[in-house]
Design a protein around this motif. Structure first.
Motif, PDB file in Angstrom:
ATOM      1  N   ALA A 108     -12.628 -10.768  -1.685  1.00  0.00           N
ATOM      2  CA  ALA A 108     -13.503 -10.573  -0.537  1.00  0.00           C
ATOM      3  C   ALA A 108     -13.583  -9.082  -0.216  1.00  0.00           C
ATOM      4  O   ALA A 108     -12.629  -8.337  -0.444  1.00  0.00           O
ATOM      5  N   TRP A 109     -14.716  -8.624   0.324  1.00  0.00           N
ATOM      6  CA  TRP A 109     -14.926  -7.211   0.573  1.00  0.00           C
ATOM      7  C   TRP A 109     -13.843  -6.613   1.471  1.00  0.00           C
ATOM      8  O   TRP A 109     -13.470  -5.451   1.317  1.00  0.00           O
ATOM      9  N   LEU A 110     -13.302  -7.362   2.405  1.00  0.00           N
ATOM     10  CA  LEU A 110     -12.285  -6.837   3.317  1.00  0.00           C
ATOM     11  C   LEU A 110     -11.044  -6.346   2.571  1.00  0.00           C
ATOM     12  O   LEU A 110     -10.334  -5.474   3.052  1.00  0.00           O
ATOM     13  N   VAL A 111     -10.788  -6.889   1.387  1.00  0.00           N
ATOM     14  CA  VAL A 111      -9.642  -6.445   0.596  1.00  0.00           C
ATOM     15  C   VAL A 111      -9.814  -4.990   0.171  1.00  0.00           C
ATOM     16  O   VAL A 111      -8.857  -4.225   0.121  1.00  0.00           O
ATOM     17  N   TYR A 112     -11.048  -4.581  -0.099  1.00  0.00           N
ATOM     18  CA  TYR A 112     -11.315  -3.243  -0.612  1.00  0.00           C
ATOM     19  C   TYR A 112     -11.570  -2.213   0.487  1.00  0.00           C
ATOM     20  O   TYR A 112     -11.610  -1.032   0.221  1.00  0.00           O
ATOM     21  N   GLU A 113     -11.801  -2.660   1.710  1.00  0.00           N
ATOM     22  CA  GLU A 113     -12.110  -1.744   2.801  1.00  0.00           C
ATOM     23  C   GLU A 113     -10.947  -0.836   3.127  1.00  0.00           C
ATOM     24  O   GLU A 113      -9.791  -1.243   3.061  1.00  0.00           O
ATOM     25  N   ARG A 114     -11.245   0.374   3.521  1.00  0.00           N
ATOM     26  CA  ARG A 114     -10.199   1.338   3.867  1.00  0.00           C
ATOM     27  C   ARG A 114      -9.589   1.035   5.219  1.00  0.00           C
ATOM     28  O   ARG A 114      -8.407   1.197   5.422  1.00  0.00           O
ATOM     29  N   ARG A 115     -10.391   0.625   6.171  1.00  0.00           N
ATOM     30  CA  ARG A 115      -9.836   0.366   7.496  1.00  0.00           C
ATOM     31  C   ARG A 115      -9.312  -1.057   7.559  1.00  0.00           C
ATOM     32  O   ARG A 115      -9.669  -1.901   6.760  1.00  0.00           O
ATOM     33  N   SER A 116      -8.497  -1.302   8.532  1.00  0.00           N
ATOM     34  CA  SER A 116      -7.899  -2.621   8.693  1.00  0.00           C
ATOM     35  C   SER A 116      -8.969  -3.635   9.049  1.00  0.00           C
ATOM     36  O   SER A 116      -9.872  -3.343   9.835  1.00  0.00           O
TER      37      SER A 116
END
Length: 140
Positions: free
Chosen positions: A126-134
């Motif tokens: 999922a994209w949230l895994v790759y995001e820099r911010r929490s």
């Protein structure tokens, strides 16, 4: 509710113990002049094994599980070797790196794990895994 309190207690105990082990390793390997990071890792792993056995067999914190097949054993053995190599490498690096840099590199582990998992399995997280911010931080 007591399960949640127990979990929070474990997490609260993990932070100071993790920081303590890291700082003790750094002190022993850099400041004190201890020159055997593999022996240090072996000592940590032995202590973890013994304390885990006490927690499982005597305190019944989690049930004892049997290894059911040769394949399962090989997967556990491979994971053990990889984990041990990681800890030995981390201990060796503490001799040469500041603790702050060691931790900064460690923070990148989830990102690189997701990237390598993609190359090995060709499945995208999922994209949230790759995001820099929490994922829990508020959107700007």
């Amino acid at each position: 509710m007591s399960g949640n309190v127990f979990t929070v207690g474990l997490i609260a105990a993990w932070y100071p113990s993790n920081i303590g082990v890291l700082l003790l390793n750094k002190y022993l390997l850099s400041n004190y002049g201890f020159r055997h990071p593999i022996f240090l890792t072996m000592s940590h792993m032995t202590a973890c094994e013994l304390l885990s056995y006490v927690a499982i067999a005597w305190l019944n914190i989690v049930p004892m599980q049997a290894i059911r097949s040769q394949t399962q054993f090989m997967k556990i053995a491979a994971l053990s070797v990889i984990f041990c190599t990681s800890v030995v490498s981390d201990n060796i690096s503490l001799r040469f790196l500041p603790v702050s840099f060691n931790q900064a590199v460690g923070v990148t582990t989830p990102f690189f794990t997701a990237v390598f998992a993609y190359f090995l399995t060709l499945r995208r997280e999922a994209w949230l895994v790759y995001e820099r911010r929490s994922p829990w931080s508020r959107a700007s």
